[in-house]
Design a protein around this motif. Structure first.
Motif, PDB file in Angstrom:
ATOM      1  N   ALA A 188       0.818  -1.215   0.000  1.00 16.94           N
ATOM      2  CA  ALA A 188       0.000   0.000   0.000  1.00 16.94           C
ATOM      3  C   ALA A 188       0.852   1.265   0.000  1.00 16.94           C
ATOM      4  O   ALA A 188       0.324   2.363  -0.070  1.00 16.94           O
ATOM      5  N   ASP A 189       2.177   1.101   0.091  1.00 15.65           N
ATOM      6  CA  ASP A 189       3.103   2.239   0.045  1.00 15.65           C
ATOM      7  C   ASP A 189       3.985   2.121  -1.188  1.00 15.65           C
ATOM      8  O   ASP A 189       4.267   1.013  -1.650  1.00 15.65           O
ATOM      9  N   ASP A 190       4.441   3.268  -1.701  1.00 12.02           N
ATOM     10  CA  ASP A 190       5.297   3.214  -2.884  1.00 12.02           C
ATOM     11  C   ASP A 190       6.707   2.751  -2.513  1.00 12.02           C
ATOM     12  O   ASP A 190       7.068   2.677  -1.337  1.00 12.02           O
ATOM     13  N   GLY A 191       7.490   2.426  -3.524  1.00 11.78           N
ATOM     14  CA  GLY A 191       8.829   1.890  -3.312  1.00 11.78           C
ATOM     15  C   GLY A 191       9.762   2.847  -2.598  1.00 11.78           C
ATOM     16  O   GLY A 191      10.628   2.427  -1.826  1.00 11.78           O
ATOM     17  N   GLU A 192       9.612   4.159  -2.822  1.00 10.91           N
ATOM     18  CA  GLU A 192      10.473   5.139  -2.172  1.00 10.91           C
ATOM     19  C   GLU A 192      10.242   5.136  -0.660  1.00 10.91           C
ATOM     20  O   GLU A 192      11.188   5.253   0.119  1.00 10.91           O
ATOM     21  N   THR A 193       8.997   4.997  -0.232  1.00  9.27           N
ATOM     22  CA  THR A 193       8.679   4.968   1.193  1.00  9.27           C
ATOM     23  C   THR A 193       9.268   3.715   1.841  1.00  9.27           C
ATOM     24  O   THR A 193       9.920   3.779   2.889  1.00  9.27           O
ATOM     25  N   ILE A 194       9.045   2.580   1.205  1.00 14.89           N
ATOM     26  CA  ILE A 194       9.572   1.314   1.734  1.00 14.89           C
ATOM     27  C   ILE A 194      11.103   1.345   1.724  1.00 14.89           C
ATOM     28  O   ILE A 194      11.757   0.937   2.689  1.00 14.89           O
ATOM     29  N   GLY A 195      11.681   1.871   0.650  1.00 19.84           N
ATOM     30  CA  GLY A 195      13.136   1.987   0.562  1.00 19.84           C
ATOM     31  C   GLY A 195      13.716   2.861   1.659  1.00 19.84           C
ATOM     32  O   GLY A 195      14.761   2.539   2.245  1.00 19.84           O
ATOM     33  N   ALA A 196      13.036   3.977   1.955  1.00 15.27           N
ATOM     34  CA  ALA A 196      13.503   4.862   3.033  1.00 15.27           C
ATOM     35  C   ALA A 196      13.535   4.109   4.360  1.00 15.27           C
ATOM     36  O   ALA A 196      14.485   4.237   5.143  1.00 15.27           O
ATOM     37  N   ALA A 197      12.515   3.291   4.608  1.00 14.22           N
ATOM     38  CA  ALA A 197      12.475   2.499   5.841  1.00 14.22           C
ATOM     39  C   ALA A 197      13.632   1.502   5.882  1.00 14.22           C
ATOM     40  O   ALA A 197      14.290   1.330   6.917  1.00 14.22           O
ATOM     41  N   LEU A 198      13.892   0.850   4.756  1.00 17.33           N
ATOM     42  CA  LEU A 198      14.954  -0.159   4.719  1.00 17.33           C
ATOM     43  C   LEU A 198      16.334   0.474   4.877  1.00 17.33           C
ATOM     44  O   LEU A 198      17.219  -0.093   5.518  1.00 17.33           O
ATOM     45  N   GLU A 199      16.522   1.659   4.310  1.00 12.14           N
ATOM     46  CA  GLU A 199      17.796   2.367   4.483  1.00 12.14           C
ATOM     47  C   GLU A 199      18.000   2.742   5.949  1.00 12.14           C
ATOM     48  O   GLU A 199      19.115   2.608   6.480  1.00 12.14           O
ATOM     49  N   LEU A 200      16.945   3.225   6.600  1.00  6.61           N
ATOM     50  CA  LEU A 200      17.052   3.573   8.019  1.00  6.61           C
ATOM     51  C   LEU A 200      17.363   2.335   8.858  1.00  6.61           C
ATOM     52  O   LEU A 200      18.146   2.397   9.811  1.00  6.61           O
ATOM     53  N   ALA A 201      16.773   1.197   8.499  1.00  6.43           N
ATOM     54  CA  ALA A 201      17.032  -0.041   9.236  1.00  6.43           C
ATOM     55  C   ALA A 201      18.494  -0.456   9.114  1.00  6.43           C
ATOM     56  O   ALA A 201      19.106  -0.907  10.088  1.00  6.43           O
ATOM     57  N   VAL A 202      19.066  -0.285   7.923  1.00  3.08           N
ATOM     58  CA  VAL A 202      20.474  -0.647   7.709  1.00  3.08           C
ATOM     59  C   VAL A 202      21.391   0.224   8.559  1.00  3.08           C
ATOM     60  O   VAL A 202      22.424  -0.230   9.042  1.00  3.08           O
ATOM     61  N   THR A 203      21.007   1.491   8.755  1.00  2.00           N
ATOM     62  CA  THR A 203      21.856   2.398   9.536  1.00  2.00           C
ATOM     63  C   THR A 203      21.633   2.269  11.040  1.00  2.00           C
ATOM     64  O   THR A 203      22.158   3.064  11.810  1.00  2.00           O
ATOM     65  N   GLY A 204      20.845   1.272  11.466  1.00  2.00           N
ATOM     66  CA  GLY A 204      20.721   0.979  12.882  1.00  2.00           C
ATOM     67  C   GLY A 204      19.477   1.514  13.564  1.00  2.00           C
ATOM     68  O   GLY A 204      19.316   1.348  14.777  1.00  2.00           O
ATOM     69  N   HIS A 205      18.577   2.133  12.837  1.00  2.00           N
ATOM     70  CA  HIS A 205      17.337   2.628  13.446  1.00  2.00           C
ATOM     71  C   HIS A 205      16.405   1.455  13.730  1.00  2.00           C
ATOM     72  O   HIS A 205      16.283   0.538  12.922  1.00  2.00           O
ATOM     73  N   GLY A 206      15.708   1.507  14.854  1.00  2.00           N
ATOM     74  CA  GLY A 206      14.736   0.481  15.214  1.00  2.00           C
ATOM     75  C   GLY A 206      13.417   0.708  14.492  1.00  2.00           C
ATOM     76  O   GLY A 206      13.143   1.812  14.004  1.00  2.00           O
ATOM     77  N   VAL A 207      12.589  -0.330  14.437  1.00  2.00           N
ATOM     78  CA  VAL A 207      11.329  -0.222  13.686  1.00  2.00           C
ATOM     79  C   VAL A 207      10.387   0.812  14.288  1.00  2.00           C
ATOM     80  O   VAL A 207       9.651   1.482  13.564  1.00  2.00           O
ATOM     81  N   ARG A 208      10.401   0.993  15.591  1.00  2.00           N
ATOM     82  CA  ARG A 208       9.521   1.992  16.204  1.00  2.00           C
ATOM     83  C   ARG A 208       9.911   3.403  15.767  1.00  2.00           C
ATOM     84  O   ARG A 208       9.057   4.223  15.446  1.00  2.00           O
ATOM     85  N   ARG A 209      11.189   3.658  15.758  1.00  2.00           N
ATOM     86  CA  ARG A 209      11.658   4.991  15.343  1.00  2.00           C
ATOM     87  C   ARG A 209      11.368   5.227  13.860  1.00  2.00           C
ATOM     88  O   ARG A 209      10.932   6.302  13.458  1.00  2.00           O
ATOM     89  N   ILE A 210      11.598   4.208  13.031  1.00  2.00           N
ATOM     90  CA  ILE A 210      11.324   4.332  11.599  1.00  2.00           C
ATOM     91  C   ILE A 210       9.840   4.592  11.371  1.00  2.00           C
ATOM     92  O   ILE A 210       9.460   5.449  10.574  1.00  2.00           O
ATOM     93  N   ALA A 211       9.004   3.856  12.096  1.00  2.00           N
ATOM     94  CA  ALA A 211       7.552   4.032  11.967  1.00  2.00           C
ATOM     95  C   ALA A 211       7.157   5.459  12.323  1.00  2.00           C
ATOM     96  O   ALA A 211       6.321   6.074  11.654  1.00  2.00           O
ATOM     97  N   ARG A 212       7.761   6.007  13.380  1.00  2.00           N
ATOM     98  CA  ARG A 212       7.469   7.386  13.779  1.00  2.00           C
ATOM     99  C   ARG A 212       7.896   8.373  12.700  1.00  2.00           C
ATOM    100  O   ARG A 212       7.151   9.285  12.341  1.00  2.00           O
ATOM    101  N   VAL A 213       9.104   8.191  12.175  1.00  2.00           N
ATOM    102  CA  VAL A 213       9.642   9.098  11.154  1.00  2.00           C
ATOM    103  C   VAL A 213       8.769   9.095   9.894  1.00  2.00           C
ATOM    104  O   VAL A 213       8.477  10.147   9.318  1.00  2.00           O
ATOM    105  N   LEU A 214       8.332   7.912   9.482  1.00  2.00           N
ATOM    106  CA  LEU A 214       7.581   7.783   8.229  1.00  2.00           C
ATOM    107  C   LEU A 214       6.066   7.889   8.403  1.00  2.00           C
ATOM    108  O   LEU A 214       5.333   7.942   7.413  1.00  2.00           O
ATOM    109  N   GLY A 215       5.609   7.894   9.643  1.00  2.00           N
ATOM    110  CA  GLY A 215       4.170   7.968   9.874  1.00  2.00           C
ATOM    111  C   GLY A 215       3.436   6.697   9.477  1.00  2.00           C
ATOM    112  O   GLY A 215       2.301   6.737   8.999  1.00  2.00           O
TER     113      GLY A 215
END
Length: 200
Positions: free
Chosen positions: A68-95
């Protein structure tokens, strides 16, 4: 561009390599984007194979299958995960919900080895003497490094694509939208013509 490709018989069936022809449209979809409050509303084209008769939904290059999200949104989440961000923080950043982001990250980690191997073939096909790609410490980080290398080589090979071929659009195109599928498939290598990236 999809319409002209269908008329010209330029699209092949992924199952049997038969020619795809227009076959109506799929259901209307609403896709979330990175920009707050901006959603894409689209009704994707459906095509049918003249050979095997199977129908396929043709998604714009920026989208992934069953997301339901475009590739850029999902990609941004995956990049943040690689740099050590947790899923809760990523979820907050991306809404997005924690469960949604956790699903993306888990799926990416599960498919990382297959993606890395498929992308390695593209790196060599596009650049016969690529610079060394150092191991990054995790399978998904290595796959992301390989994707960056393919993107760099593709833009050097086809400069005309530089403005419209983002990293995550490339990932969607090379995986035929299956980047987060249980068994992602990296598109067969054909460097004789630029990668087809259908407009949205």
């Amino acid at each position: 561009m999809v319409e002209s490709a269908l008329v010209e018989g330029a699209l092949a069936c992924p199952g049997c390599d038969g020619v795809l022809v227009g076959w109506g449209h799929a259901q209307r979809r609403v896709i979330r984007t990175l920009r707050s409050g901006v959603r894409l509303v689209l009704r994707p084209r459906r095509a049918r194979c003249r050979g095997c008769g199977v129908t396929h939904v043709l998604l714009p290059a920026r989208l992934l299958v069953r997301r339901a999200d475009d590739g850029e949104t999902i990609g941004a989440a995956l990049e943040l995960a690689v740099t050590g961000h947790g899923v809760r923080r990523i979820a907050r950043v991306l809404g997005r919900s924690v469960w949604t982001v956790r699903g993306w990250v888990r799926r990416a980690r599960c498919s990382a080895g297959a993606l890395r191997a498929g992308l390695a073939g593209w790196v060599v096909a596009l650049d016969p003497d690529p610079p060394p790609i150092a191991a990054s410490g995790s399978a998904w980080a290595d796959a992301l490094s390989m994707l960056v290398a393919v993107h760099r080589a593709a833009v050097v090979r086809w400069p005309e694509l530089a403005d419209r071929l983002s990293l995550w659009r490339l990932a969607a195109v090379l995986s035929d939208g299956s980047l987060l599928a249980p068994m992602p498939v990296v598109r067969a290598i054909n460097t004789s013509r630029p990668l087809v990236t259908f407009g949205d």
